[in-house]
Design a protein around this motif. Structure first.
Motif, short mmCIF file in Angstrom:
data_model
loop_
_atom_site.label_atom_id
_atom_site.label_comp_id
_atom_site.label_asym_id
_atom_site.label_seq_id
_atom_site.Cartn_x
_atom_site.Cartn_y
_atom_site.Cartn_z
N GLU A 219 115.94 87.75 81.00
CA GLU A 219 114.63 87.73 80.37
C GLU A 219 114.73 87.84 78.86
O GLU A 219 113.84 87.37 78.14
N THR A 220 115.79 88.45 78.37
CA THR A 220 115.92 88.65 76.93
C THR A 220 116.37 87.39 76.20
O THR A 220 116.25 87.31 74.98
N LEU A 221 116.90 86.40 76.92
CA LEU A 221 117.29 85.14 76.30
C LEU A 221 116.10 84.18 76.35
O LEU A 221 115.70 83.72 77.43
N VAL A 222 115.53 83.89 75.20
CA VAL A 222 114.29 83.13 75.12
C VAL A 222 114.54 81.83 74.35
O VAL A 222 115.10 81.85 73.25
N ARG A 223 114.11 80.74 74.93
CA ARG A 223 114.26 79.45 74.25
C ARG A 223 113.21 79.33 73.16
O ARG A 223 112.01 79.50 73.41
N VAL A 224 113.66 79.01 71.94
CA VAL A 224 112.74 78.91 70.81
C VAL A 224 112.75 77.52 70.19
O VAL A 224 112.00 77.25 69.24
N HIS A 225 113.60 76.65 70.71
CA HIS A 225 113.76 75.31 70.15
C HIS A 225 114.49 74.48 71.20
O HIS A 225 115.13 75.03 72.10
N ARG A 226 114.39 73.18 71.08
CA ARG A 226 115.10 72.30 72.02
C ARG A 226 116.60 72.59 72.04
O ARG A 226 117.26 72.44 73.06
N SER A 227 117.14 73.05 70.90
CA SER A 227 118.58 73.26 70.79
C SER A 227 118.98 74.73 70.67
O SER A 227 120.16 75.01 70.49
N PHE A 228 118.02 75.66 70.76
CA PHE A 228 118.35 77.07 70.54
C PHE A 228 117.64 77.99 71.53
O PHE A 228 116.49 77.75 71.91
N ALA A 229 118.37 79.04 71.91
CA ALA A 229 117.77 80.18 72.62
C ALA A 229 118.30 81.43 71.94
O ALA A 229 119.45 81.46 71.48
N ILE A 230 117.48 82.46 71.86
CA ILE A 230 117.89 83.67 71.14
C ILE A 230 117.70 84.90 72.03
O ILE A 230 116.92 84.89 72.98
N ASN A 231 118.46 85.95 71.71
CA ASN A 231 118.26 87.25 72.35
C ASN A 231 117.11 87.92 71.61
O ASN A 231 117.25 88.33 70.45
N ILE A 232 115.98 88.01 72.26
CA ILE A 232 114.77 88.47 71.57
C ILE A 232 114.89 89.92 71.10
O ILE A 232 114.20 90.34 70.17
N GLN A 233 115.78 90.69 71.71
CA GLN A 233 115.97 92.07 71.29
C GLN A 233 116.76 92.17 69.98
O GLN A 233 116.83 93.24 69.38
N LYS A 234 117.35 91.06 69.54
CA LYS A 234 118.15 91.06 68.32
C LYS A 234 117.37 90.55 67.11
O LYS A 234 117.89 90.52 65.99
N VAL A 235 116.12 90.14 67.30
CA VAL A 235 115.34 89.53 66.22
C VAL A 235 115.09 90.54 65.11
O VAL A 235 114.65 91.67 65.35
N ASP A 236 115.38 90.13 63.87
CA ASP A 236 115.11 90.97 62.70
C ASP A 236 113.75 90.65 62.09
O ASP A 236 113.02 91.55 61.67
N LEU A 237 113.41 89.37 62.02
CA LEU A 237 112.09 88.96 61.54
C LEU A 237 111.85 87.52 61.95
O LEU A 237 112.78 86.80 62.32
N PHE A 238 110.58 87.10 61.90
CA PHE A 238 110.27 85.72 62.23
C PHE A 238 109.02 85.28 61.49
O PHE A 238 108.20 86.09 61.05
N THR A 239 108.89 83.96 61.34
CA THR A 239 107.71 83.34 60.77
C THR A 239 107.18 82.33 61.79
O THR A 239 107.66 82.28 62.92
N GLU A 240 106.23 81.52 61.37
CA GLU A 240 105.72 80.50 62.28
C GLU A 240 106.74 79.41 62.54
O GLU A 240 106.60 78.64 63.50
#
Length: 267
Positions: A219-240
Motif C-alpha cells: 500500500e505504501t508504494l504509490v504510482r505517481v506517473h506512468r514511469s514512477f512509483a514512490i514510497n509515500i512514507q518517504k515523501v519530504d514535500l510535494f507540489t501539484e
C-alpha cells in the motif's frame, strides 16, 4: 581458443568518463572495449567489429546526435544501447522507439559499479531472449494491463523476487540480496526495466512497473506517473507537479494526482 568476451563500444566526447568505464569493464574479464568520440567514428568501428553493447552519451558532440548515432548503428546490426545521462543537464535521453530485440535503457553519470553491471545484465539478458523480441516495446504497458497471460507467454515477468516478513530478496550477480521494504524509496521504469532505488542501493529488474507493483503488493508504494512509483512514507514535500524524496525529484502526473492525494488524511 574462442573469445567469448562481449564487444562493448563507449561513445562519448568525455574521455575521462570513458576511460573509467573501459577500465572497469576490461578488469571484469568479460568485455572487450572500444571507444569513439563521435557518432561517425562509432559507426566505423561497428562496421569492422560487430558490437554487442554500446554506451552512448546523450550530449554527444559532433555532426550526429546520440539518437542519429544509435539509428545509424542499428542500420548495420542489432545491439543493446545504454544512454549515459547527466542529471544536471536539461537534455533528455532520446525516446526509446525500438524493438525489445534492440533493448535500450539509461544510466546517470557518475556511474556506480553495482548499477553498471546490473544494467548490463538486464539489457544483455533481454537481447538474448528471443521470445521477447516478438513483443513491441511501445505495447508493453498496454499488454500488461490488458492481458497478463501474454506477459507470461513472452517471459517478461520471470524476474525472481522472494518475500519474507518485511523484506524481499532480489537476484543480483547470481545471488539473492535482502532489501528491507521500508528502505525502498522509489521505482523508475525505463522500457522493459525498472530501477528499484533504496536508501543505499539501486537494482535493475527486467519487469514492467505494473508487474512489479502487483507482485510487491504494498500500500505504501504509490504510482505517481506512468514511469514512477514512490514510497509515500518517504515523501519530504510535494507540489501539484512533482514529489520530492531526499535528492529525488519525481514528476506527479495529472492522471495520478487524485490517487496520490487520496492516500493522505485531511484534517
Amino acid at each position: 581458443m574462442k573469445n567469448n568476451k562481449r564487444k562493448v563500444l563507449l561513445i562519448s566526447h568525455d574521455t575521462s568518463s570513458t576511460a573509467y568505464l573501459a577500465q572497469v569493464l576490461e578488469k571484469s574479464g568479460s568485455y572487450a572495449v572500444k571507444t569513439a568520440t563521435t557518432g561517425r567514428a562509432a559507426v566505423g568501428i561497428h562496421k569492422q567489429t560487430a558490437i554487442d553493447l554500446a554506451f552512448c552519451d546523450v550530449e554527444l558532440k559532433g555532426n550526429w546526435s546520440s539518437a542519429e548515432t544509435v539509428r545509424q548503428l542499428r542500420l548495420l546490426n542489432p545491439l543493446a544501447i545504454i544512454y549515459l545521462t547527466d542529471p544536471a543537464s536539461e537534455q533528455l535521453p532520446p525516446p526509446a522507439q525500438t524493438n525489445p530485440a534492440n533493448p535500450v535503457t539509461y544510466l546517470h553519470k557518475p556511474v556506480s559499479f553495482d548499477e553498471l553491471f546490473q544494467t548490463i545484465d538486464a539489457v544483455v539478458g533481454s537481447l538474448n531472449d528471443k521470445s521477447v523480441a516478438k513483443l513491441p516495446t511501445e505495447r508493453l504497458e498496454e499488454v500488461e494491463l490488458e492481458d497478463r497471460s501474454e506477459l507470461k507467454k513472452h517471459k517478461l515477468g520471470r524476474e525472481a523476487i522472494f518475500m519474507i516478513d518485511d523484506n524481499i530478496f532480489i537476484k543480483y550477480n547470481y545471488q539473492f540480496v535482502k532489501v528491507a521494504l521500508n528502505d525502498i524509496i522509489l521505482l523508475e521504469a525505463n522500457n522493459m526495466y525498472v530501477t528499484l532505488i533504496t536508501t543505499n542501493r539501486k537494482f535493475v529488474l527486467r519487469l514492467t512497473l505494473s508487474s512489479l507493483l502487483e507482485r510487491l503488493n504494498l500500500e505504501t508504494l504509490v504510482r505517481v506517473h506512468r514511469s514512477f512509483a514512490i514510497n509515500i512514507q518517504k515523501v519530504d514535500l510535494f507540489t501539484e507537479h512533482e514529489v520530492i524524496i531526499g535528492q529525488h525529484r519525481v514528476p506527479l502526473g495529472r492522471h495520478f494526482r487524485r490517487q496520490f492525494i487520496d492516500h493522505f488524511q485531511f484534517r
